[in-house]
Structures are given as structure tokens and as C-alpha cells.
Design a protein around this motif. Structure first.
Motif, mmCIF file in Angstrom:
data_model
loop_
_atom_site.group_PDB
_atom_site.id
_atom_site.type_symbol
_atom_site.label_atom_id
_atom_site.label_comp_id
_atom_site.label_asym_id
_atom_site.label_seq_id
_atom_site.Cartn_x
_atom_site.Cartn_y
_atom_site.Cartn_z
ATOM 1 N N ILE A 143 -27.320 -26.651 36.528
ATOM 2 C CA ILE A 143 -26.787 -25.300 36.669
ATOM 3 C C ILE A 143 -26.768 -24.641 35.294
ATOM 4 C CG2 ILE A 143 -24.373 -26.056 36.425
ATOM 5 C CD1 ILE A 143 -23.626 -23.857 38.465
ATOM 6 N N SER A 144 -27.102 -23.358 35.265
ATOM 7 C CA SER A 144 -27.072 -22.609 34.011
ATOM 8 C C SER A 144 -26.760 -21.154 34.331
ATOM 9 C CB SER A 144 -28.407 -22.726 33.261
ATOM 10 O OG SER A 144 -29.464 -22.186 34.027
ATOM 11 N N ARG A 145 -26.462 -20.391 33.301
ATOM 12 C CA ARG A 145 -26.172 -18.973 33.512
ATOM 13 C C ARG A 145 -26.646 -18.194 32.310
ATOM 14 N NH1 ARG A 145 -19.972 -18.492 34.484
ATOM 15 N NH2 ARG A 145 -20.415 -16.237 34.505
ATOM 16 N N ASP A 146 -26.975 -16.945 32.581
ATOM 17 C CA ASP A 146 -27.344 -16.002 31.533
ATOM 18 C C ASP A 146 -26.433 -14.800 31.711
ATOM 19 O OD1 ASP A 146 -28.465 -14.055 29.894
ATOM 20 O OD2 ASP A 146 -30.506 -14.699 30.272
ATOM 21 N N ASN A 147 -25.409 -14.727 30.906
ATOM 22 C CA ASN A 147 -24.431 -13.655 31.073
ATOM 23 C C ASN A 147 -25.026 -12.283 30.736
ATOM 24 O OD1 ASN A 147 -22.513 -15.421 31.979
ATOM 25 N ND2 ASN A 147 -21.396 -15.536 30.045
ATOM 26 N N ALA A 148 -26.042 -12.245 29.920
ATOM 27 C CA ALA A 148 -26.694 -10.973 29.601
ATOM 28 C C ALA A 148 -27.480 -10.434 30.800
ATOM 29 C CB ALA A 148 -27.607 -11.136 28.405
ATOM 30 N N LYS A 149 -27.931 -11.358 31.663
ATOM 31 C CA LYS A 149 -28.697 -10.957 32.842
ATOM 32 C C LYS A 149 -27.873 -11.022 34.124
ATOM 33 C CE LYS A 149 -33.203 -12.354 31.015
ATOM 34 N NZ LYS A 149 -34.417 -13.196 31.229
ATOM 35 N N ASN A 150 -26.585 -11.349 33.999
ATOM 36 C CA ASN A 150 -25.699 -11.425 35.166
ATOM 37 C C ASN A 150 -26.256 -12.359 36.244
ATOM 38 O OD1 ASN A 150 -24.115 -9.589 33.852
ATOM 39 N ND2 ASN A 150 -24.621 -7.866 35.180
ATOM 40 N N THR A 151 -26.769 -13.495 35.811
ATOM 41 C CA THR A 151 -27.442 -14.389 36.737
ATOM 42 C C THR A 151 -27.041 -15.845 36.475
ATOM 43 O OG1 THR A 151 -29.341 -12.888 36.848
ATOM 44 C CG2 THR A 151 -29.687 -15.118 37.635
ATOM 45 N N VAL A 152 -26.876 -16.579 37.561
ATOM 46 C CA VAL A 152 -26.665 -18.019 37.484
ATOM 47 C C VAL A 152 -27.834 -18.694 38.194
ATOM 48 C CG1 VAL A 152 -25.240 -18.098 39.577
ATOM 49 C CG2 VAL A 152 -25.026 -19.903 37.867
ATOM 50 N N TYR A 153 -28.229 -19.855 37.688
ATOM 51 C CA TYR A 153 -29.402 -20.552 38.201
ATOM 52 C C TYR A 153 -29.026 -21.961 38.646
ATOM 53 C CZ TYR A 153 -31.618 -16.912 35.381
ATOM 54 O OH TYR A 153 -31.979 -15.704 34.832
ATOM 55 N N LEU A 154 -29.834 -22.483 39.541
ATOM 56 C CA LEU A 154 -29.737 -23.887 39.901
ATOM 57 C C LEU A 154 -31.158 -24.448 39.916
ATOM 58 C CD1 LEU A 154 -27.744 -26.149 40.710
ATOM 59 C CD2 LEU A 154 -28.373 -25.663 43.087
ATOM 60 N N GLN A 155 -31.495 -25.211 38.884
ATOM 61 C CA GLN A 155 -32.782 -25.876 38.826
ATOM 62 C C GLN A 155 -32.672 -27.197 39.570
ATOM 63 O OE1 GLN A 155 -35.801 -24.882 37.407
ATOM 64 N NE2 GLN A 155 -36.594 -26.716 38.424
ATOM 65 N N MET A 156 -33.516 -27.368 40.572
ATOM 66 C CA MET A 156 -33.455 -28.550 41.419
ATOM 67 C C MET A 156 -34.768 -29.316 41.295
ATOM 68 S SD MET A 156 -31.582 -26.954 44.782
ATOM 69 C CE MET A 156 -33.004 -25.983 45.256
ATOM 70 N N ASN A 157 -34.690 -30.512 40.768
ATOM 71 C CA ASN A 157 -35.861 -31.374 40.607
ATOM 72 C C ASN A 157 -35.718 -32.618 41.473
ATOM 73 O OD1 ASN A 157 -36.817 -29.582 38.607
ATOM 74 N ND2 ASN A 157 -35.738 -30.710 36.997
ATOM 75 N N SER A 158 -36.828 -33.312 41.666
ATOM 76 C CA SER A 158 -36.833 -34.561 42.451
ATOM 77 C C SER A 158 -36.115 -34.369 43.781
ATOM 78 C CB SER A 158 -36.180 -35.696 41.642
ATOM 79 O OG SER A 158 -36.854 -35.886 40.424
ATOM 80 N N LEU A 159 -36.450 -33.308 44.467
ATOM 81 C CA LEU A 159 -35.761 -32.971 45.710
ATOM 82 C C LEU A 159 -35.984 -34.027 46.783
ATOM 83 C CD1 LEU A 159 -36.359 -29.157 45.620
ATOM 84 C CD2 LEU A 159 -34.118 -30.232 45.908
#
Length: 122
Positions: free
Chosen positions: A70-86
């Protein structure tokens, strides 16, 4: 208040990767603790990951540790969820959520997106 819109879901083979995004609008994004949850058919919504306002602290459910980030970019008002080895058991609707003090319980969160479907085929 904050409005949340998820994107990035889809169909992927086992072992593949997806990156989910959650765009926020409304009150200052940096005020909110952000969480990702998921719900599979016939199951309760479950915690996946959370990130603190400043992104210093992150926390994951055991089954995704080492695979999801999980990560976030407060300048872009966005949170991410990178999912690998699904894995097929990761198949669910994924939701992002926001709260001033959210932790791992979905009941802690006041604001939710509409969800994005992730399907992992075996």
C-alpha cells in the motif's frame, strides 16, 4: 467529507500483478488514514492493508504480507495497492476506505468507494 473512486481491477492469471488506485476528492486527503478492504462472494468484508496519513506506517493482513504494497501520494490525492504474486483466493471486490483514525476494522471507516473487481484465475 471525502469521495473515493477505485480503479485498476480486472482479470489476471495466478502469479500475475495488478495495481489498484483510489482517487479521493473533498477534504484534504492528508487528513485521512486510508485502508483497503476486500469482499469475496458469500464472505464478510475483510481488512487488507492500511496506511497512515504521512505514509510512515503501513499494516497488512498476514495473507498478503510480502505480496501487496500500500502507498499514497498526497499531492495526487491517491492511494494505491500494488498486488503481486496474485492467488485465486485473492479474488474479491476491493474497496478503499477513509477515516480520521481508521485501523483494521471496517466499522472504523466512515467513507467508502464503490469497489473494483479483482478476479484471479488458476
Amino acid at each position: 467529507q471525502v469521495q473515493l473512486v477505485e480503479s485498476g481491477g480486472g482479470l489476471v492469471q495466478a502469479g500475475g500483478s495488478l495495481r489498484l488506485s483510489c482517487a479521493a476528492s473533498g477534504r484534504s486527503f492528508s487528513w485521512w488514514v486510508m485502508g483497503w478492504f476486500r469482499q469475496a462472494p458469500g464472505k464478510e468484508r475483510e481488512f487488507v492493508a492500511r496506511i497512515s496519513r504521512s505514509a510512515v506506517d503501513t499494516y497488512y493482513r498476514d495473507s498478503v504480507k510480502g505480496r501487496f504494497t500500500i502507498s499514497r501520494d498526497n499531492a495526487k490525492n491517491t492511494v494505491y495497492l500494488q498486488m503481486n504474486s496474485l492467488k485465486p483466493e485473492d479474488t474479491a471486490v476491493y474497496y478503499c476506505a477513509a477515516d480520521l483514525r481508521g485501523d483494521t476494522d471496517a466499522r472504523d471507516y466512515d467513507y467508502w468507494g464503490q469497489g473494483t473487481q479483482v478476479t484471479v484465475s488458476s
